[in-house]
Design an enzyme around this catalytic site. Sequence first.
Site, mmCIF file in Angstrom:
data_model
loop_
_atom_site.group_PDB
_atom_site.id
_atom_site.type_symbol
_atom_site.label_atom_id
_atom_site.label_comp_id
_atom_site.label_asym_id
_atom_site.label_seq_id
_atom_site.Cartn_x
_atom_site.Cartn_y
_atom_site.Cartn_z
ATOM 1 N N ASN A 142 -6.512 2.440 -1.299
ATOM 2 C CA ASN A 142 -6.346 3.844 -1.651
ATOM 3 C C ASN A 142 -7.106 4.123 -2.938
ATOM 4 O O ASN A 142 -7.103 3.299 -3.854
ATOM 5 C CB ASN A 142 -4.872 4.183 -1.865
ATOM 6 C CG ASN A 142 -4.098 4.260 -0.579
ATOM 7 O OD1 ASN A 142 -4.652 4.381 0.504
ATOM 8 N ND2 ASN A 142 -2.778 4.184 -0.692
ATOM 9 N N ARG A 182 -4.056 2.107 5.801
ATOM 10 C CA ARG A 182 -4.486 0.766 5.381
ATOM 11 C C ARG A 182 -3.943 -0.318 6.309
ATOM 12 O O ARG A 182 -4.667 -1.247 6.680
ATOM 13 C CB ARG A 182 -4.069 0.488 3.935
ATOM 14 C CG ARG A 182 -4.814 1.356 2.936
ATOM 15 C CD ARG A 182 -4.344 1.141 1.518
ATOM 16 N NE ARG A 182 -2.909 1.435 1.449
ATOM 17 C CZ ARG A 182 -2.098 0.972 0.510
ATOM 18 N NH1 ARG A 182 -2.536 0.175 -0.435
ATOM 19 N NH2 ARG A 182 -0.833 1.305 0.509
#
Length: 89
Positions: free
Chosen positions: A36, A18
Amino acid sequence: MERRRIVFSGRVQGVGFRATALALAQSHGLTGWVRNESDGSVMLEVQGEPAPVAAYLADLRRTMDRRIEGETVGTLAIDPGEQSFQIRH
């Protein structure tokens, strides 16, 4: 302008995916978000002009290549009010 949704599978959580997606999106001047998912995948939506989006995705795939085992790609409607790229929780 285009907007894509990509779900990445593999060892993509807990490995900086990320943060990498965010940094690369900012360097390419794109908007969207990454998060996620509960199944261990990472979902990403990215928006911008086609060439920068393609370059971004190529950079992300190259950088995270050892972690990505699969992808599902789709096209979405543009979000005209989106101003930045964010990590969502």
